[in-house]
Scaffold this motif. Sequence first.
Motif, mmCIF file in Angstrom:
data_model
loop_
_atom_site.group_PDB
_atom_site.id
_atom_site.type_symbol
_atom_site.label_atom_id
_atom_site.label_comp_id
_atom_site.label_asym_id
_atom_site.label_seq_id
_atom_site.Cartn_x
_atom_site.Cartn_y
_atom_site.Cartn_z
ATOM 1 N N UNK A 193 -7.352 5.063 -0.217
ATOM 2 C CA UNK A 193 -7.588 3.859 -1.015
ATOM 3 C C UNK A 193 -7.226 4.189 -2.457
ATOM 4 N N UNK A 194 -6.324 3.409 -3.060
ATOM 5 C CA UNK A 194 -5.839 3.733 -4.396
ATOM 6 C C UNK A 194 -5.246 2.502 -5.054
ATOM 7 N N UNK A 195 -4.817 2.661 -6.303
ATOM 8 C CA UNK A 195 -4.173 1.581 -7.045
ATOM 9 C C UNK A 195 -2.671 1.806 -7.082
ATOM 10 N N UNK A 196 -1.925 0.752 -6.761
ATOM 11 C CA UNK A 196 -0.470 0.784 -6.853
ATOM 12 C C UNK A 196 0.012 -0.444 -7.607
ATOM 13 N N UNK A 197 1.219 -0.357 -8.155
ATOM 14 C CA UNK A 197 1.814 -1.490 -8.841
ATOM 15 C C UNK A 197 2.513 -2.367 -7.808
ATOM 16 N N UNK A 238 3.296 -10.083 -6.063
ATOM 17 C CA UNK A 238 4.007 -9.701 -7.279
ATOM 18 C C UNK A 238 5.277 -8.904 -6.999
ATOM 19 N N UNK A 239 5.667 -8.795 -5.743
ATOM 20 C CA UNK A 239 6.809 -7.948 -5.394
ATOM 21 C C UNK A 239 8.090 -8.422 -6.074
ATOM 22 N N UNK A 240 8.763 -7.462 -6.716
ATOM 23 C CA UNK A 240 10.076 -7.681 -7.341
ATOM 24 C C UNK A 240 10.021 -8.660 -8.506
ATOM 25 N N UNK A 241 8.853 -8.865 -9.078
ATOM 26 C CA UNK A 241 8.741 -9.725 -10.252
ATOM 27 C C UNK A 241 8.889 -8.898 -11.518
ATOM 28 N N UNK A 242 8.943 -9.590 -12.645
ATOM 29 C CA UNK A 242 9.169 -8.896 -13.923
ATOM 30 C C UNK A 242 7.900 -8.248 -14.454
ATOM 31 N N UNK A 243 6.728 -8.795 -14.082
ATOM 32 C CA UNK A 243 5.469 -8.292 -14.634
ATOM 33 C C UNK A 243 4.845 -7.232 -13.727
ATOM 34 N N UNK A 244 4.235 -6.238 -14.361
ATOM 35 C CA UNK A 244 3.468 -5.243 -13.616
ATOM 36 C C UNK A 244 2.216 -5.903 -13.049
ATOM 37 N N UNK A 245 1.785 -5.421 -11.890
ATOM 38 C CA UNK A 245 0.618 -6.003 -11.228
ATOM 39 C C UNK A 245 -0.132 -4.901 -10.484
ATOM 40 N N UNK A 246 -0.872 -4.067 -11.213
ATOM 41 C CA UNK A 246 -1.661 -3.018 -10.550
ATOM 42 C C UNK A 246 -2.764 -3.620 -9.689
ATOM 43 N N UNK A 247 -2.919 -3.104 -8.485
ATOM 44 C CA UNK A 247 -3.909 -3.658 -7.563
ATOM 45 C C UNK A 247 -4.277 -2.594 -6.529
ATOM 46 N N UNK A 248 -5.458 -2.773 -5.913
ATOM 47 C CA UNK A 248 -5.908 -1.801 -4.923
ATOM 48 C C UNK A 248 -5.276 -2.082 -3.566
ATOM 49 N N UNK A 249 -5.157 -1.020 -2.769
ATOM 50 C CA UNK A 249 -4.539 -1.105 -1.449
ATOM 51 C C UNK A 249 -5.020 0.087 -0.632
ATOM 52 N N UNK A 262 0.227 -0.025 5.393
ATOM 53 C CA UNK A 262 -0.752 -0.382 4.367
ATOM 54 C C UNK A 262 -1.499 -1.640 4.808
ATOM 55 N N UNK A 263 -2.686 -1.812 4.246
ATOM 56 C CA UNK A 263 -3.542 -2.930 4.626
ATOM 57 C C UNK A 263 -4.058 -3.624 3.381
#
Length: 344
Positions: free
Chosen positions: A101-105, A114-125, A139-140
């Motif tokens: 369990x960790x944070x990814x952009x 947020x995939x392939x968008x211009x803005x960063x979007x850190x979130x848990x996964x 991944x879940x």
Amino acid sequence: MKKLLPVQMPLAYAYQFYAYPLTILANHAKASDWVLSHYVNVVYEHSWKTAPVPFAFYTYDYSQSPWLETLRLNREWCTSTPGRTIDDYVREAIDRDFYVYLTLNFRYIPDRIAYDRAQDYPHDIMIYGVDDQDGTYSVLGFDHEIMYRSTRLPQDDLLTAYTSMGSDPYYDVPFTMYRYNDRGEYTFDLRFVADSIEEYLESHNCSAHFQSLRDPWWDRAYGMATYDVLQSYLDEYHAGSVEYDIRNLQVLWEHKRMMVARLARCAELVPPVGDLVDPYKQVERQAWTLRTLMLAHAAGHKAGDFMTEAKPLLDGIRATEQRLLGRFVACLDEASPTAGRRRP
């Protein structure tokens, strides 16, 4: 390497931080008594308009369970060994039966909003599988359709998604590893369940139990008092002054869903509780209906005055639940009487 750790849909999943441990434990029947002894009370922030998690189950630490071995590392540790990358840690963890369990952009995570968008979007996964044959991780989490389910992450994207967080502040989930602990022990205690239900009915601030570890959360509503705050949200949503957020009604429904399972388990030990299961299932269905009503309204599929149906539904849920849970406590009190309550 090809390895896939088991996952199963949990009873509650509105927020991933508690959905992931429950997803792991849902694979193991012997962990059920612990789950049903917890996730009783709920908490709602009075400052819900700005809170990242306005309404949720109250848990002191979502990662702790006698049925889980939990390890946590921070980013400094994960980058301190020359020659080792996040891929190395993830692969070794899964090889040893740990879920990660960790944070990814999410800019670099396929099938995320947020995939392939211009803005960063850190979130848990959560990562729970490796497949070198097709070069992916399993991944879940909530995907681009806001469905809680499994997707694939190309292995080449993991390092970028972990290290490229952008310049904005974000809540960084530690590199957390969960492994099912088959040697766990937990006794299902009817007295503890009764006390917890009574705290819910009395809107008791259950965070005060952990004052030796952390300042209590005094600026929040608990238990039955959360209905008033939820009503305020629905009123403002109906007026158009706040945005649509289905998580509030998702949590309401999950609480009732968890309570149905709890009643059914207690009925195995205290037969009179069995008379409450079907009536409470109707409460759970009303909560589901309210949630569905809001989904339809937000999607433009429901004409008319939203609150004309929503408010009577919520009022009915509150009144019926209070009556049924009062009877639930009475049944458990009779089956497991004590001289006094355990809580202060």
